[in-house]
Design an enzyme around this catalytic site. Structure first.
Site, PDB file in Angstrom:
ATOM      1  N   GLY A  34      54.479  61.697  21.449  1.00 41.90           N
ATOM      2  CA  GLY A  34      55.422  60.571  20.856  1.00 41.90           C
ATOM      3  C   GLY A  34      56.865  60.973  20.730  1.00 41.90           C
ATOM      4  CB  SER A  35      59.815  58.516  19.928  1.00 44.58           C
ATOM      5  OG  SER A  35      59.258  58.222  18.927  1.00 44.58           O
ATOM      6  CG  ASP A  88      51.454  65.041  16.359  1.00 45.04           C
ATOM      7  OD1 ASP A  88      52.488  64.289  16.970  1.00 45.04           O
ATOM      8  OD2 ASP A  88      50.272  64.967  16.627  1.00 45.04           O
ATOM      9  CG  ASP A  91      50.450  56.365  14.403  1.00 48.08           C
ATOM     10  OD1 ASP A  91      51.614  56.744  15.131  1.00 48.08           O
ATOM     11  OD2 ASP A  91      49.575  56.748  15.254  1.00 48.08           O
ATOM     12  CE  LYS A 101      48.110  63.251  14.751  1.00 49.30           C
ATOM     13  NZ  LYS A 101      49.377  62.799  15.474  1.00 49.30           N
ATOM     14  N   GLY A 102      47.481  58.761  16.706  1.00 50.50           N
ATOM     15  CA  GLY A 102      46.774  58.167  17.989  1.00 50.50           C
ATOM     16  C   GLY A 102      47.692  57.075  18.528  1.00 50.50           C
ATOM     17  N   GLY A 103      48.849  56.751  17.892  1.00 47.82           N
ATOM     18  CA  GLY A 103      49.610  55.740  18.402  1.00 47.82           C
ATOM     19  C   GLY A 103      50.154  56.012  19.880  1.00 47.82           C
ATOM     20  N   GLY A 104      50.219  57.373  20.274  1.00 47.88           N
ATOM     21  CA  GLY A 104      50.774  57.663  21.359  1.00 47.88           C
ATOM     22  C   GLY A 104      49.516  57.914  22.559  1.00 47.88           C
ATOM     23  CD  GLU A 110      48.405  63.313  18.949  1.00 47.60           C
ATOM     24  OE1 GLU A 110      49.476  62.824  19.322  1.00 47.60           O
ATOM     25  OE2 GLU A 110      47.880  62.303  18.292  1.00 47.60           O
TER      26      GLU A 110
END
Length: 229
Positions: A34-35, A88, A91, A101-104, A110
């Site tokens: 992710g960003s 990491d 979200d 988590k897991g938006g990416g 992960e």
């Protein structure tokens, strides 16, 4: 508002780099996707000595490219059994340190690295901090099972949506060749129970609920301070 968010995010990144420095030298680093993870690894490459990081274990092609571009050696779990630290983003986090988590789209890799790593540091800005988890939960699912899992989830009283790709037609496909369901469970009062119920559905590979398991969560605040959970 966007400027404040970016400042808060950078505060969290800098706090994570400080925490990584405190571990020692010649460490193996697991890297999320992710960003914010990209911002972390690029900032790390500019601000630390090269002997600090022995190798980076990425969770996706995206994070592998970012780490390689930043000049770090890429390693894999066949050679690194237990990474020293995993860094990491998240979200959403509640006040107890349970996170989503897991938006990416890299939730399975992960969570595997979170389980394997000796230390886990999760970073984010204060806009992601809530009283109770409530955003849709990413659920990685094998393609054959996607509609069956959606049926079961719906019958359990939740709302599943197959995540669609941007820039191309069709659903998001993970680095593992799977699909993502974003499951709206409403307010999540018991993250442990919610995680278990989703993971027990046949066809589900992994879910984005991460109940607190000793993670260090660093939240950048707009005033330049860091909240640690």
């Amino acid at each position: 508002m966007e400027k404040d968010k970016e400042r808060a995010r950078m505060v969290a990144v800098e706090a994570a780099i400080k925490a990584v420095r405190g571990i020692g030298s010649n460490i193996t680093l697991g890297l999320g996707t992710g960003s914010t993870s990209a911002l972390f690894i690029n900032t790390l490459s500019r601000t630390v000595d090269r002997d600090l990081i022995k190798a980076v274990i990425p969770t996706s092609y995206q994070s592998e490219e970012e780490a390689a571009r930043a000049g770090f050696r890429i390693a894999y779990l066949r050679e690194v059994k237990r990474p020293d630290v995993y860094v990491d983003s998240f979200d959403q986090s509640d006040m107890q340190g349970n996170v989503i988590k897991g938006g990416g789209g890299a939730v399975t890799r992960e969570k595997l690295l979170m389980t394997l790593s000796r230390k886990v540091i999760l970073i984010g800005d204060e806009q992601k901090l809530v009283e109770r988890l409530s955003m849709p939960v990413p659920v990685e699912t094998i393609p054959f099972a996607i509609h069956g899992v959606a049926t079961i989830v719906s019958e359990m009283g939740w709302r599943p949506i197959i995540r669609q790709a941007t820039g191309k037609a069709g659903p998001v496909i993970t680095d593992n060749g799977n699909l993502i369901l974003d499951v709206d469970m409403g307010v999540i009062d018991n993250p442990f129970d919610a995680e278990l119920k989703l993971r027990l559905i046949p066809g589900v590979v992994e879910v984005g609920i991460c109940p607190r398991r000793g993670y260090q969560i660093l939240i950048g605040m707009r005033d330049g301070t860091v909240k640690s959970i």
